[in-house]
Design a protein around this motif. Structure first.
Motif, PDB file in Angstrom:
ATOM      1  N   GLU A 167      65.290  13.681 -36.025  1.00 27.80           N
ATOM      2  CA  GLU A 167      65.329  14.247 -34.793  1.00 27.80           C
ATOM      3  C   GLU A 167      64.714  15.661 -34.614  1.00 27.80           C
ATOM      4  OE1 GLU A 167      68.009  15.004 -31.021  1.00 27.80           O
ATOM      5  OE2 GLU A 167      68.691  13.774 -32.421  1.00 27.80           O
ATOM      6  N   GLU A 168      65.409  16.602 -35.836  1.00 31.74           N
ATOM      7  CA  GLU A 168      65.011  17.795 -36.022  1.00 31.74           C
ATOM      8  C   GLU A 168      63.569  18.099 -36.344  1.00 31.74           C
ATOM      9  OE1 GLU A 168      66.538  19.647 -39.650  1.00 31.74           O
ATOM     10  OE2 GLU A 168      67.554  17.593 -40.081  1.00 31.74           O
ATOM     11  N   ASP A 169      62.767  16.934 -36.798  1.00 36.79           N
ATOM     12  CA  ASP A 169      61.491  17.231 -37.289  1.00 36.79           C
ATOM     13  C   ASP A 169      60.460  16.633 -36.395  1.00 36.79           C
ATOM     14  OD1 ASP A 169      62.214  18.640 -39.657  1.00 36.79           O
ATOM     15  OD2 ASP A 169      62.524  16.643 -40.559  1.00 36.79           O
ATOM     16  N   GLN A 170      60.786  16.006 -35.229  1.00 34.92           N
ATOM     17  CA  GLN A 170      60.010  15.193 -34.354  1.00 34.92           C
ATOM     18  C   GLN A 170      59.140  16.176 -33.404  1.00 34.92           C
ATOM     19  OE1 GLN A 170      62.771  12.767 -31.800  1.00 34.92           O
ATOM     20  NE2 GLN A 170      63.092  11.507 -33.767  1.00 34.92           N
ATOM     21  N   LYS A 171      59.571  17.419 -33.190  1.00 35.14           N
ATOM     22  CA  LYS A 171      58.701  18.174 -32.540  1.00 35.14           C
ATOM     23  C   LYS A 171      57.385  18.573 -33.289  1.00 35.14           C
ATOM     24  CE  LYS A 171      58.652  22.622 -29.693  1.00 35.14           C
ATOM     25  NZ  LYS A 171      59.478  23.713 -29.166  1.00 35.14           N
ATOM     26  N   ALA A 172      57.794  19.157 -34.415  1.00 37.10           N
ATOM     27  CA  ALA A 172      56.742  19.542 -35.626  1.00 37.10           C
ATOM     28  C   ALA A 172      55.926  18.289 -35.896  1.00 37.10           C
ATOM     29  CB  ALA A 172      57.527  19.971 -36.890  1.00 37.10           C
ATOM     30  N   LEU A 173      56.588  16.886 -36.130  1.00 41.48           N
ATOM     31  CA  LEU A 173      55.578  15.872 -36.250  1.00 41.48           C
ATOM     32  C   LEU A 173      54.480  15.712 -35.363  1.00 41.48           C
ATOM     33  CD1 LEU A 173      55.599  13.099 -38.102  1.00 41.48           C
ATOM     34  CD2 LEU A 173      56.458  12.182 -35.952  1.00 41.48           C
ATOM     35  N   LEU A 174      54.984  15.702 -33.944  1.00 40.92           N
ATOM     36  CA  LEU A 174      54.070  15.344 -32.651  1.00 40.92           C
ATOM     37  C   LEU A 174      53.020  16.333 -32.873  1.00 40.92           C
ATOM     38  CD1 LEU A 174      56.563  14.520 -29.883  1.00 40.92           C
ATOM     39  CD2 LEU A 174      55.224  12.869 -31.387  1.00 40.92           C
ATOM     40  N   ALA A 175      53.231  17.660 -33.411  1.00 38.52           N
ATOM     41  CA  ALA A 175      52.122  18.796 -33.289  1.00 38.52           C
ATOM     42  C   ALA A 175      51.132  18.387 -34.410  1.00 38.52           C
ATOM     43  CB  ALA A 175      52.571  20.096 -33.530  1.00 38.52           C
ATOM     44  N   ALA A 176      51.984  18.029 -35.589  1.00 39.07           N
ATOM     45  CA  ALA A 176      51.035  17.614 -36.798  1.00 39.07           C
ATOM     46  C   ALA A 176      49.945  16.674 -36.921  1.00 39.07           C
ATOM     47  CB  ALA A 176      52.118  17.703 -38.199  1.00 39.07           C
ATOM     48  N   VAL A 177      50.505  15.438 -35.982  1.00 40.21           N
ATOM     49  CA  VAL A 177      49.836  14.299 -36.021  1.00 40.21           C
ATOM     50  C   VAL A 177      48.664  14.436 -34.816  1.00 40.21           C
ATOM     51  CG1 VAL A 177      51.293  12.986 -37.390  1.00 40.21           C
ATOM     52  CG2 VAL A 177      51.411  12.964 -34.657  1.00 40.21           C
ATOM     53  N   GLY A 178      48.743  15.463 -33.847  1.00 43.38           N
ATOM     54  CA  GLY A 178      47.811  15.695 -33.111  1.00 43.38           C
ATOM     55  C   GLY A 178      48.211  15.066 -31.645  1.00 43.38           C
ATOM     56  N   ALA A 179      49.536  14.644 -31.359  1.00 38.38           N
ATOM     57  CA  ALA A 179      50.192  14.110 -30.295  1.00 38.38           C
ATOM     58  C   ALA A 179      50.870  15.012 -29.467  1.00 38.38           C
ATOM     59  CB  ALA A 179      51.256  12.961 -30.764  1.00 38.38           C
ATOM     60  N   SER A 180      50.564  16.393 -29.417  1.00 45.41           N
ATOM     61  CA  SER A 180      51.438  17.337 -28.691  1.00 45.41           C
ATOM     62  C   SER A 180      50.292  18.263 -27.813  1.00 45.41           C
ATOM     63  CB  SER A 180      52.358  18.261 -29.288  1.00 45.41           C
ATOM     64  OG  SER A 180      51.736  19.118 -30.192  1.00 45.41           O
ATOM     65  N   SER A 181      50.700  19.255 -27.100  1.00 43.52           N
ATOM     66  CA  SER A 181      49.730  20.101 -26.388  1.00 43.52           C
ATOM     67  C   SER A 181      49.329  21.078 -27.335  1.00 43.52           C
ATOM     68  CB  SER A 181      50.372  20.944 -25.260  1.00 43.52           C
ATOM     69  OG  SER A 181      51.561  21.406 -25.696  1.00 43.52           O
ATOM     70  N   ALA A 182      49.689  21.053 -28.569  1.00 38.85           N
ATOM     71  CA  ALA A 182      49.212  22.291 -29.697  1.00 38.85           C
ATOM     72  C   ALA A 182      47.917  21.858 -30.044  1.00 38.85           C
ATOM     73  CB  ALA A 182      50.222  22.197 -30.793  1.00 38.85           C
ATOM     74  N   ARG A 183      47.467  22.647 -30.493  1.00 33.95           N
ATOM     75  CA  ARG A 183      45.911  22.685 -30.925  1.00 33.95           C
ATOM     76  C   ARG A 183      45.988  21.749 -32.368  1.00 33.95           C
ATOM     77  NH1 ARG A 183      44.903  26.220 -35.549  1.00 33.95           N
ATOM     78  NH2 ARG A 183      46.575  27.782 -35.516  1.00 33.95           N
ATOM     79  N   LEU A 184      44.907  21.106 -32.468  1.00 35.11           N
ATOM     80  CA  LEU A 184      45.102  20.047 -33.633  1.00 35.11           C
ATOM     81  C   LEU A 184      44.659  20.955 -34.955  1.00 35.11           C
ATOM     82  CD1 LEU A 184      44.796  16.965 -34.079  1.00 35.11           C
ATOM     83  CD2 LEU A 184      42.174  17.220 -33.946  1.00 35.11           C
ATOM     84  N   PRO A 185      45.290  20.724 -35.997  1.00 39.68           N
ATOM     85  CA  PRO A 185      45.201  21.511 -37.091  1.00 39.68           C
ATOM     86  C   PRO A 185      43.760  21.366 -37.758  1.00 39.68           C
ATOM     87  CG  PRO A 185      47.027  20.136 -37.129  1.00 39.68           C
ATOM     88  CD  PRO A 185      46.455  19.619 -36.047  1.00 39.68           C
TER      89      PRO A 185
END
Length: 518
Positions: A75-93
């Protein structure tokens, strides 16, 4: 600007990604590769190959198909995970990225992640390629060339990404063996997390602010910091942080070399404590000297009153004699009040509990002090408030309340004694460079310049009324100094005095997640 280059070994993920995304049948291509790969639509896992399922601990990879992406991380890493795999509003790495996952049995997993856009059954999807990082490797392939060189150092080597891809923060990509020895954190406890795992409540916020300011400007940093190990153990480090640049000049990482200086800091603290004891002894001697005079005067008056009391009670006492008795009683009261005031101020300083720093609205504390003064003294003035919208500051509200209480008491007393015609107390709160300024200003005649001369020297002035205020100012200045601020007393432009309290605005504990390489 000092630079050093980090030679990067290619992970090979980019080549795999290009081949996969160019394949006419994405599912067949994913299943054919030995690199762990999964495909998702932003919410669910659409497909995972056997290597990926095996790495995650799933004997039947079909269990993953259709599962929520969040099953891949705690749970504590899920927000970071979604960004890292391109599944959030964050820019794609743009390139490979360190990320924490979770094994089916609950064990943490770490991998370098590379994400590419693709199409599956004519629908847009994300292809995620993984390069697992084992505990024995303790870092991505990008940093493996450094491992042999730094593992035998006696200093901590701590590396993070240059910039975060989201608001979670910059991930840790490498720590050496001495880091585990000193902190108790195993590599897989911290890889993929942010550096705030070693920051605690007593870590110097001003030092953290200086570090963050320098790193935003991509400047090298040298600081000393109190940090915390896995089990809450405190340790001190002297750290140097340097930007790392790739061969083409782009900023890729931060490297922090941290030397354990815990023993040296403990020695310094003992020396400081010895100095405090010496200062306390000197202060106690001065206090005994100052208290001796009023007490001797009070005792002499009491002895005289004991001789006069029978005559007074007999009714044969003259008016002049009665006046002398009353004057002696007033002298006793004044002497004892001076002793009580001085000792209570110093008792407050000596018995102050440990500092409890919390985000505080200084305007609210100022209003609490005003209510407190009104319960013990008539405030003979109009209160004028000029409060700006300022940020909260990390202070101890109890200490601040005492300082404001003293400031308002002094202002009210000055107006009563001087009978100032305007009778106004102005309270100002405003933002200044790197902090907040609080001003308590009265319109009395005031003695600001005389008091200010002895702000840091209790008992220096022979006038008792100024001496009493000097002790209170000394204590107030000590309490504010413990909060990283300062106290000044100035003559007001409109008559009277202005007591100014400066408090620095420093990062709160919640602000630290984005700070790199700490």
């Amino acid at each position: 600007m000092k630079r050093f280059s980090l030679a990067a070994a290619s992970t090979g993920l980019e080549g795999h990604a290009v081949n996969l995304c160019a394949a006419p049948d994405l599912v067949t291509a994913v299943d054919a590769t030995t690199v762990p790969v999964l495909v998702h639509d932003g919410l669910h896992i659409l497909h995972a190959n056997r290597s990926c399922a095996r790495w995650l601990g799933y004997a039947d990879r079909e269990v993953l198909h259709g599962a929520d992406l969040r099953v891949l991380a705690d749970e504590e890493d899920q927000k970071a995970l979604l960004a890292a795999v391109g599944a959030s509003s964050a820019r794609l790495p743009a390139g490979s990225h360190i990320q924490r996952f979770v094994h089916l049995n609950g064990d943490p997993l770490v991998a370098s992640v590379l994400v590419h856009d693709a199409r599956m059954h004519e629908l847009p999807v994300m292809v995620v390629l993984l390069e697992p990082t084992s505990s024995s490797q303790r870092g991505s392939n990008l940093l493996r060339l450094l491992e042999a060189a730094v593992d035998h150092l006696h200093d901590i080597v701590f590396i993070t990404e240059a910039e975060p891809i989201d608001d979670v923060g910059r991930r840790i990509v490498f720590v050496n063996r001495i880091f585990t020895l000193i902190t108790g954190f195993e590599p897989n406890d911290v890889l993929g997390k942010t550096p705030s795992v070693t920051i605690g409540e007593l870590t110097d916020r001003k030092a953290l602010g200086r570090i963050e300011k320098a790193l935003k400007q991509k400047r090298a940093v040298h600081e000393e910091l109190l940090k915390y190990g896995k089990h809450g153990d405190e340790y001190w480090v002297e750290l140097d942080i340097l930007p790392v640049y790739g061969e083409n000049g782009e900023h890729t990482h931060w490297v922090s070399v941290q030397r354990d200086i815990t023993e040296r800091k403990l020695l310094e603290q003992r020396l400081v404590e010895n100095e405090r004891l010496a200062t306390a002894g000197l202060l106690a001697a001065k206090l005994a000297e100052e208290v001796a005079g009023p007490l001797a005067s009070a005792r002499a008056s009491v002895d005289w009153l004991m001789d006069e009391l029978p005559v007074l009670l007999s009714g044969s006492c003259s008016a002049a004699r009665i006046g002398a008795v009353m004057a002696a009683l007033r002298g006793v009261r004044q002497s004892t009040q001076a002793v009580v005031s001085t000792t209570s101020q110093l008792k407050l300083l000596a018995g102050a509990p440990g500092i409890q720093l919390v985000p505080t609205d200084v305007s609210e504390v100022l209003e609490q002090a005003l209510v407190l003064v009104a319960t013990t003294r008539r405030v003979p003035a109009r209160i004028q408030r000029v409060y700006e919208n300022v940020p909260k500051v990390m202070v101890d509200p109890a200490r601040l309340l005492h300082v404001f209480h003293f400031a308002l008491e002094s202002a009210a007393k000055a107006l009563l004694e001087e009978r100032a015609p305007q009778n106004t107390i102005v309270l100002r709160v405003r933002s200044v460079a790197d902090g907040v300024l609080i001003v308590v200003q009265d319109t009395g005649v005031g003695g600001a310049s005389e008091i200010a001369d002895h702000l840091f020297t209790p008992f220096a002035n022979r006038r008792s009324e100024v001496k009493e205020q000097g002790v209170a100012l000394f204590v107030a200045n000590c309490l504010v100094g413990e909060l990283g601020g300062r106290v000044e007393v100035r003559p007001s432009a409109h008559g009277g005095s202005a007591l100014e309290v400066f408090l620095p605005v420093v990062p709160t504990f919640a602000d630290l997640a984005l700070s790199p390489a700490l």
